[in-house]
Design a protein around this motif. Structure first.
Motif, PDB file in Angstrom:
ATOM      1  N   PRO A 163       0.797  -1.068   0.107  1.00 40.23           N
ATOM      2  CA  PRO A 163       0.130  -0.226  -0.011  1.00 40.23           C
ATOM      3  C   PRO A 163       0.768   1.140  -0.139  1.00 40.23           C
ATOM      4  O   PRO A 163       2.049   1.315   0.591  1.00 40.23           O
ATOM      5  CB  PRO A 163      -0.797  -0.282   1.287  1.00 40.23           C
ATOM      6  N   ASP A 164       0.307   2.204  -0.669  1.00 34.20           N
ATOM      7  CA  ASP A 164       1.150   3.529  -0.756  1.00 34.20           C
ATOM      8  C   ASP A 164       0.913   4.240   0.526  1.00 34.20           C
ATOM      9  O   ASP A 164       1.838   5.326   0.992  1.00 34.20           O
ATOM     10  CB  ASP A 164       0.669   4.275  -2.116  1.00 34.20           C
ATOM     11  N   SER A 165      -0.164   4.174   1.389  1.00 30.27           N
ATOM     12  CA  SER A 165      -0.163   5.078   2.692  1.00 30.27           C
ATOM     13  C   SER A 165      -1.234   4.196   3.491  1.00 30.27           C
ATOM     14  O   SER A 165      -2.175   3.590   2.798  1.00 30.27           O
ATOM     15  CB  SER A 165      -0.616   6.406   2.165  1.00 30.27           C
ATOM     16  N   ALA A 166      -1.306   4.650   4.594  1.00 31.33           N
ATOM     17  CA  ALA A 166      -2.444   4.395   5.399  1.00 31.33           C
ATOM     18  C   ALA A 166      -3.363   5.608   5.881  1.00 31.33           C
ATOM     19  O   ALA A 166      -3.087   6.884   5.518  1.00 31.33           O
ATOM     20  CB  ALA A 166      -2.001   4.067   7.051  1.00 31.33           C
ATOM     21  N   LEU A 167      -4.607   5.327   5.690  1.00 36.02           N
ATOM     22  CA  LEU A 167      -5.813   6.482   6.242  1.00 36.02           C
ATOM     23  C   LEU A 167      -6.535   5.968   7.562  1.00 36.02           C
ATOM     24  O   LEU A 167      -6.738   4.947   7.535  1.00 36.02           O
ATOM     25  CB  LEU A 167      -6.665   6.197   4.896  1.00 36.02           C
ATOM     26  N   ILE A 168      -6.889   7.388   7.993  1.00 37.53           N
ATOM     27  CA  ILE A 168      -7.823   7.085   8.974  1.00 37.53           C
ATOM     28  C   ILE A 168      -9.203   7.927   8.671  1.00 37.53           C
ATOM     29  O   ILE A 168      -9.061   9.115   8.130  1.00 37.53           O
ATOM     30  CB  ILE A 168      -7.329   7.788  10.485  1.00 37.53           C
ATOM     31  N   ASN A 169     -10.330   7.176   8.734  1.00 37.63           N
ATOM     32  CA  ASN A 169     -11.521   7.798   7.947  1.00 37.63           C
ATOM     33  C   ASN A 169     -11.332   8.284   6.800  1.00 37.63           C
ATOM     34  O   ASN A 169     -11.768   9.439   6.486  1.00 37.63           O
ATOM     35  CB  ASN A 169     -12.281   8.958   9.094  1.00 37.63           C
ATOM     36  N   ASP A 170     -10.651   7.509   5.921  1.00 37.21           N
ATOM     37  CA  ASP A 170     -10.536   7.857   4.434  1.00 37.21           C
ATOM     38  C   ASP A 170      -9.647   9.241   4.294  1.00 37.21           C
ATOM     39  O   ASP A 170      -9.941   9.727   3.393  1.00 37.21           O
ATOM     40  CB  ASP A 170     -11.568   7.895   3.791  1.00 37.21           C
ATOM     41  N   SER A 171      -8.790   9.432   5.139  1.00 34.18           N
ATOM     42  CA  SER A 171      -8.063  10.779   5.162  1.00 34.18           C
ATOM     43  C   SER A 171      -6.921  10.710   6.161  1.00 34.18           C
ATOM     44  O   SER A 171      -6.461   9.842   6.673  1.00 34.18           O
ATOM     45  CB  SER A 171      -8.900  11.654   5.821  1.00 34.18           C
ATOM     46  N   ASN A 187      12.480   5.050   3.822  1.00 33.20           N
ATOM     47  CA  ASN A 187      11.443   6.112   3.543  1.00 33.20           C
ATOM     48  C   ASN A 187       9.956   5.690   3.288  1.00 33.20           C
ATOM     49  O   ASN A 187       9.245   6.384   3.010  1.00 33.20           O
ATOM     50  CB  ASN A 187      11.863   6.979   2.552  1.00 33.20           C
ATOM     51  N   TYR A 188       9.986   4.339   3.569  1.00 28.64           N
ATOM     52  CA  TYR A 188       8.350   3.837   3.544  1.00 28.64           C
ATOM     53  C   TYR A 188       7.470   4.141   4.802  1.00 28.64           C
ATOM     54  O   TYR A 188       8.240   3.956   5.868  1.00 28.64           O
ATOM     55  CB  TYR A 188       8.393   2.485   3.290  1.00 28.64           C
ATOM     56  N   ASN A 189       6.463   4.720   4.742  1.00 31.25           N
ATOM     57  CA  ASN A 189       5.622   5.304   5.668  1.00 31.25           C
ATOM     58  C   ASN A 189       4.393   4.551   6.029  1.00 31.25           C
ATOM     59  O   ASN A 189       3.320   4.774   5.304  1.00 31.25           O
ATOM     60  CB  ASN A 189       5.588   6.764   5.685  1.00 31.25           C
TER      61      ASN A 189
END
Length: 237
Positions: free
Chosen positions: A45-53, A152-154
């Motif tokens: 995955p490119d990023s994590a989201l909380i409440n789609d944001s 640099n992976y977050n």
């Protein structure tokens, strides 16, 4: 869809929901034909989201008890999180009430598709705001696969409990090391509130072993070393 119990076995003043998910910058057809999938690996995955944001703010009032619904709606990794400066008490998992379980200073985590509810008590005043820190489970993505986390992976995302909109939003808590044996609440220690005993098999026990395999060069999940491949012509339209 949140189902409200008219008589829950605990009291609270208000509630809110946090969804935890992963996000891909590429669409599914592109991901399915990617080099990672061709090699039998999950695309990262490119990023994590909380409440789609990546900029979620939850307004709260001081000296209140909130019921927080946590829902993991992601695709692949599970998530673990902490609400900085606030004690979390688990009261429900996957629609089943539990005996209240204080998490203390440990992380809570949910797998993909899993749900959990916790009670938190807000601070007595609105002197500062607090970060909600979430991260995708690097165990699933890297550690168990004997892979190195790319530079640099977050895997992290931050939201905020906002007591006062005029005050600054704090940085997430600094976490230098996570011990996956010591720093987590083991969910097998949760006890259902109804104390219904586990059922034991009487006559026959069915064992289902899950795993994965390459089928015609395509990675697929298996049950007892078999996988489902839908017919080219569906039996039902």
């Amino acid at each position: 869809m949140i189902v409200h119990d008219p008589r829950p076995p605990f009291s609270y003043d208000d509630e809110f929901t946090l969804t935890l998910s992963d996000w891909y910058h590429r669409e599914m057809p592109d991901l399915l034909s990617s080099a990672e999938v061709a090699q039998g690996a999950e695309p990262l995955p490119d990023s994590a989201l909380i409440n789609d944001s990546t900029n979620t703010k939850i307004k709260v009032l001081p000296n209140k008890t909130y019921l927080v619904h946590i829902i993991c709606i992601g695709n692949w990794p599970g998530h673990f999180w902490v609400i900085d400066g606030h004690e979390m008490t688990v009261v429900e998992v996957d629609g089943v009430y539990t005996e209240p379980y204080p998490a203390g200073d440990k992380f809570l985590r949910v797998a993909t598709g899993q749900r959990m509810s916790v009670l938190i008590k807000t601070k007595a005043d609105a002197s500062k705001n607090f970060a909600i820190w979430d991260t995708m489970d690097v165990n699933m993505m890297f550690v168990f696969e004997n892979k190195t986390i790319p530079e640099n992976y977050n895997p992290n995302a931050t939201a905020w409990l906002v007591y006062d909109e005029a005050k600054p939003l704090p940085e997430p808590p600094i976490i230098n090391h996570i011990d996956f044996q010591e720093d987590f609440v083991d969910d097998v220690t949760f006890v259902p509130a109804d104390h219904e005993p586990l059922l034991e098999p009487v006559d026959h026990q069915i064992v289902l072993e899950t795993g994965g395999a390459l089928v015609d060069g395509v990675p697929r999940f298996t049950v007892n070393n078999k996988t489902y491949i839908g017919p080219k012509v569906p039996s039902l339209y």
